[in-house]
Design an enzyme around this catalytic site. Structure first.
Site, PDB file in Angstrom:
ATOM      1  N   HIS A 138       0.832  -1.216   0.000  1.00 31.13           N
ATOM      2  CA  HIS A 138       0.000   0.000   0.000  1.00 31.13           C
ATOM      3  C   HIS A 138       0.862   1.260   0.000  1.00 31.13           C
ATOM      4  CE1 HIS A 138      -0.345   0.044   4.681  1.00 31.13           C
ATOM      5  NE2 HIS A 138       0.497   0.973   4.327  1.00 31.13           N
ATOM      6  N   GLU A 143      -5.013   0.913  -0.067  1.00 32.55           N
ATOM      7  CA  GLU A 143      -4.849  -0.534   0.077  1.00 32.55           C
ATOM      8  C   GLU A 143      -5.096  -1.261  -1.240  1.00 32.55           C
ATOM      9  OE1 GLU A 143      -3.574  -1.667   2.656  1.00 32.55           O
ATOM     10  OE2 GLU A 143      -4.561  -1.113   4.528  1.00 32.55           O
TER      11      GLU A 143
HETATM   12  C1  GLP Z   1       1.802   3.087   7.297  1.00 31.69           C
HETATM   13  C2  GLP Z   1       1.670   4.375   6.509  1.00 31.69           C
HETATM   14  C3  GLP Z   1       2.421   4.316   5.198  1.00 31.69           C
HETATM   15  C4  GLP Z   1       3.820   3.799   5.428  1.00 31.69           C
HETATM   16  C5  GLP Z   1       3.735   2.404   6.005  1.00 31.69           C
HETATM   17  C6  GLP Z   1       5.063   1.716   6.181  1.00 31.69           C
HETATM   18  O1  GLP Z   1       0.909   2.107   6.945  1.00 31.69           O
HETATM   19  N1  GLP Z   1       0.315   4.691   6.233  1.00 31.69           N
HETATM   20  O2  GLP Z   1       2.440   5.596   4.605  1.00 31.69           O
HETATM   21  O3  GLP Z   1       4.532   3.793   4.226  1.00 31.69           O
HETATM   22  O4  GLP Z   1       3.105   2.537   7.274  1.00 31.69           O
HETATM   23  O5  GLP Z   1       5.577   1.897   7.454  1.00 31.69           O
HETATM   24  P1  GLP Z   1       6.980   1.383   7.948  1.00 31.69           P
HETATM   25  O6  GLP Z   1       7.977   2.349   7.408  1.00 31.69           O
HETATM   26  O7  GLP Z   1       6.889   1.448   9.437  1.00 31.69           O
HETATM   27  O8  GLP Z   1       7.171   0.007   7.440  1.00 31.69           O
END
Ligand code: GLP
Length: 245
Positions: A138, A143
């Protein structure tokens, strides 16, 4: 699409911060799209450091965050409002009126999403958008689905997303079931995109991007269509073979 393969998380954070620093120096009133999650933490630390060293001025910069959980209080420890305050806003000279995040508290979330789109249109769209990617591919909180929305909207979070993000909450059932997110159209209208992808659990996203097949079931693959996107990733992700979701 340009890939920049980094040896370390530090290098990835620093190189991504270089792109944003240059953008702010070239255009002090830039409209920046910002992301949350664990991946950009090092990036924000670099931006704050550069501001403290006097190399950056945020006084004319406008920011628009990609997303926010819904419903969630803006003071909740896991809200993206608190994340941004803690990791960027409280450290630099951004003007309060230039900071934009979708409201997790709005009475009518659909109206709030619509208003968010209008606010973004009013400033003429994004100059530069920072992106991370979810475990299921996503982008923002767009999603996997049979079709994706162009404009900001309310999204029902996928079970896999709630499971992945449960690590930040007391338990999975505390993760809000919905979110307000920018749409793919708004993200795509950014003049320039920077995608951060670090760690072996994101290797499938890099592999899917490299494969060159586009599907709304893996939203990150759509980014391959953007004319100016730089992907900062690590060696492990680049060398992996697994493109399964
Ligand atoms: C969340 C945010 C996204 C982000 C994702 C990944 O779901 N809505 O914008 O890219 O987390 O997060 P992480 O960097 O903690 O894997």
């Amino acid at each position: 699409m340009k890939f920049v393969v980094c040896e370390s998380y530090e290098e990835l954070s620093q190189k991504a911060a270089d792109v944003f620093a240059l953008q702010i120096q070239k255009k002090p009133d830039s409209v920046l799209g910002l992301a949350t999650g664990s991946t950009p933490l090092g990036f924000y630390a670099h931006l704050c450091k550069r501001y403290q060293e006097g190399a950056l001025d945020f006084s004319k910069v406008n920011t628009f965050n990609l997303d926010e959980y819904y419903p969630i209080s803006h003071t909740h420890a896991q809200s993206y409002h608190v994340y941004m305050e803690k990791n960027l806003f409280s450290h630099v000279n951004l003007q309060k009126e230039n900071i934009h995040l979708p409201s997790g508290e709005a009475k009518d979330p659909n109206q709030a999403a619509h208003d968010y789109s209008l606010a973004l249109q009013k400033v003429g769209g994004l100059d530069l958008q920072l992106l991370g990617v979810g475990h299921n591919g996503h982008i923002g909180f767009n999603e996997p689905n049979t079709s994706l929305e162009l404009s900001a909207h309310v999204e029902i979070l996928a079970e896999r997303t709630r499971k992945a993000n449960a690590r930040f909450f007391a338990c999975e059932k505390d993760v809000p079931s919905r979110a307000l997110t920018m749409g793919l159209g708004e993200i795509f209208n950014a003049k320039k995109l920077v995608l951060l992808c670090y760690g072996k659990e994101k290797a499938n996203c890099i592999q899917a991007l490299k494969k060159g097949k586009i599907t709304t079931q893996v939203p990150v693959t759509l980014l391959a269509l953007h004319p100016d996107i730089t992907v900062f990733c690590d060696t492990a992700a680049m060398q992996a073979k697994n493109a399964d979701f």
